[in-house]
Design a protein around this motif. Sequence first.
Motif, PDB file in Angstrom:
ATOM      1  N   UNK A 135       5.105   1.283  -6.913  1.00  0.00           N
ATOM      2  CA  UNK A 135       4.855   0.049  -6.158  1.00  0.00           C
ATOM      3  C   UNK A 135       3.749   0.235  -5.124  1.00  0.00           C
ATOM      4  N   UNK A 136       3.716   1.422  -4.500  1.00  0.00           N
ATOM      5  CA  UNK A 136       2.762   1.624  -3.407  1.00  0.00           C
ATOM      6  C   UNK A 136       1.388   2.099  -3.849  1.00  0.00           C
ATOM      7  N   UNK A 137       1.157   2.224  -5.143  1.00  0.00           N
ATOM      8  CA  UNK A 137      -0.090   2.858  -5.569  1.00  0.00           C
ATOM      9  C   UNK A 137      -1.065   1.907  -6.245  1.00  0.00           C
ATOM     10  N   UNK A 155       0.839  -1.205   0.000  1.00  0.00           N
ATOM     11  CA  UNK A 155       0.000   0.000   0.000  1.00  0.00           C
ATOM     12  C   UNK A 155       0.878   1.261   0.000  1.00  0.00           C
ATOM     13  N   UNK A 156       0.198   2.411   0.022  1.00  0.00           N
ATOM     14  CA  UNK A 156       0.826   3.721  -0.188  1.00  0.00           C
ATOM     15  C   UNK A 156       2.097   3.950   0.626  1.00  0.00           C
ATOM     16  N   UNK A 164      -1.922  -1.091  16.861  1.00  0.00           N
ATOM     17  CA  UNK A 164      -3.353  -1.195  16.549  1.00  0.00           C
ATOM     18  C   UNK A 164      -4.050   0.123  16.885  1.00  0.00           C
ATOM     19  N   UNK A 217      -8.892  -1.464  -9.655  1.00  0.00           N
ATOM     20  CA  UNK A 217      -8.167  -0.462  -8.870  1.00  0.00           C
ATOM     21  C   UNK A 217      -7.765  -1.071  -7.515  1.00  0.00           C
ATOM     22  N   UNK A 272     -14.035   6.321   0.484  1.00  0.00           N
ATOM     23  CA  UNK A 272     -12.971   5.724  -0.351  1.00  0.00           C
ATOM     24  C   UNK A 272     -13.577   4.672  -1.277  1.00  0.00           C
ATOM     25  N   UNK A 273     -14.466   3.857  -0.730  1.00  0.00           N
ATOM     26  CA  UNK A 273     -15.096   2.819  -1.567  1.00  0.00           C
ATOM     27  C   UNK A 273     -15.849   3.466  -2.743  1.00  0.00           C
ATOM     28  N   UNK A 327      -1.305  -9.576  17.889  1.00  0.00           N
ATOM     29  CA  UNK A 327      -2.160  -8.393  18.130  1.00  0.00           C
ATOM     30  C   UNK A 327      -1.868  -7.228  17.192  1.00  0.00           C
ATOM     31  N   UNK A 328      -0.941  -7.405  16.248  1.00  0.00           N
ATOM     32  CA  UNK A 328      -0.660  -6.315  15.315  1.00  0.00           C
ATOM     33  C   UNK A 328      -1.778  -6.225  14.267  1.00  0.00           C
ATOM     34  N   UNK A 329      -2.071  -4.999  13.794  1.00  0.00           N
ATOM     35  CA  UNK A 329      -3.150  -4.847  12.801  1.00  0.00           C
ATOM     36  C   UNK A 329      -2.768  -5.431  11.438  1.00  0.00           C
ATOM     37  N   UNK A 371     -13.818   5.413   5.190  1.00  0.00           N
ATOM     38  CA  UNK A 371     -13.725   4.175   4.388  1.00  0.00           C
ATOM     39  C   UNK A 371     -14.831   4.137   3.329  1.00  0.00           C
ATOM     40  N   UNK A 401     -15.280   6.383  -4.035  1.00  0.00           N
ATOM     41  CA  UNK A 401     -14.317   7.020  -4.945  1.00  0.00           C
ATOM     42  C   UNK A 401     -13.758   5.990  -5.917  1.00  0.00           C
ATOM     43  N   UNK A 402     -13.372   4.808  -5.390  1.00  0.00           N
ATOM     44  CA  UNK A 402     -12.817   3.755  -6.253  1.00  0.00           C
ATOM     45  C   UNK A 402     -13.847   3.347  -7.312  1.00  0.00           C
ATOM     46  N   UNK A 405      -8.782  -0.919  -0.707  1.00  0.00           N
ATOM     47  CA  UNK A 405      -8.426  -0.399   0.615  1.00  0.00           C
ATOM     48  C   UNK A 405      -9.378  -1.058   1.589  1.00  0.00           C
TER      49      UNK A 405
END
Lengths: 200, 200
Positions: free
Chosen positions: B72-74, A58-59, A104, B165, A117-118, B178-180, A114, A120-121, B168
Amino acid sequence: MNVQEIMNSNDFKQCVSFHGHVCPGVSIGYKAAKAGMAWLKENRSEDEEIIAIVETNACSADAVQVLTGCTFGKGNFIHKDYGKMVLTLLSRNSGKGVRVAVKAGTSGLAPEHMELIRKMIDGKLTDTEQEQFQELHLQKSMSILETPDQELFTIRETSMELPQKARIEPSEPCSRCKEPVMKSKLKDVDGQMVCQDCCN
Amino acid sequence: MNVQEIMNSNDFKQCVSFHGHVCPGVSIGYKAAKAGMAWLKENRSEDEEIIAIVETNACSADAVQVLTGCTFGKGNFIHKDYGKMVLTLLSRNSGKGVRVAVKAGTSGLAPEHMELIRKMIDGKLTDTEQEQFQELHLQKSMSILETPDQELFTIRETSMELPQKARIEPSEPCSRCKEPVMKSKLKDVDGQMVCQDCCN
């Protein structure tokens, strides 16, 4: 630096210029790359001095490329497709490594954000919604930029085997399309060396 | 533009600044991206207006990221690991596509140049060899920059289904670390949703 100083800095402007726009992802990538590079006490990698391992495409990955010098085309940028905003930086100079992981709840987007964004896509934003989206997007980006690193990230030393440096090898023509191909990527098809595109 | 004008241009300088150094790969990527964008008659992609498909992860891909805005990030930068210096650009605006493929024999390196690169990767260059390498590397880069596009590339119209596209999606915590994590990347392990790092 406060948020305005960051946004006016050359480093942040370069991230935005490369990525194409300001967004929360670029902001989190900017903070993560800055924090990781400061921990390592290293300068941007001109060649393969630093290795970056990103766990998302991602970005944020674009800010990592710009600030660390670990780029897709240079062989020192590794993508693990885990869907996590985790950046690991390793230094060939010092042998040290650092893992920067988003905590987190710090970079998530609000449900209304969100939803926009949905839309927009899907190309379904009204003009009013477009303005709301831009406003929320900028607010979230600025909020991330002004959050202290210790609130955003868990930063810890890590060790990992250093990957090999990028290989450079001569190309040979595909026996079908005749286009030049890295030798190791050609496949033997009935005794003829064929590129993967011609195999498909 | 002659070779000196190209090297002094902002576009080329940005490619070199992002990649970290001048090299034949960046030069060929610069020429390919410029030729493809001129064919499409498009500006750099701020969002996902253009899609780039690169068939190599070598240096040329960095110039493609800088000049096309497909990064790469887009989500508009696709890598097919074919080992070929082929760039395909697709436009969401016009629906048109172009394929830019390096011709055989135009971008290859001389055997003595390859040998010096091998030694450099192994950290075995003497000071004299280092100078020879720098000289050959710059000469080859400049030679590529001054070669007309029609000698370097086969450029032809192409059509291809446009990819979706970038998605997200909200993150959810891994039940172990526990990490997102992006929800779609979590794996069900005995009824618990676990990130791929914790699965390994």
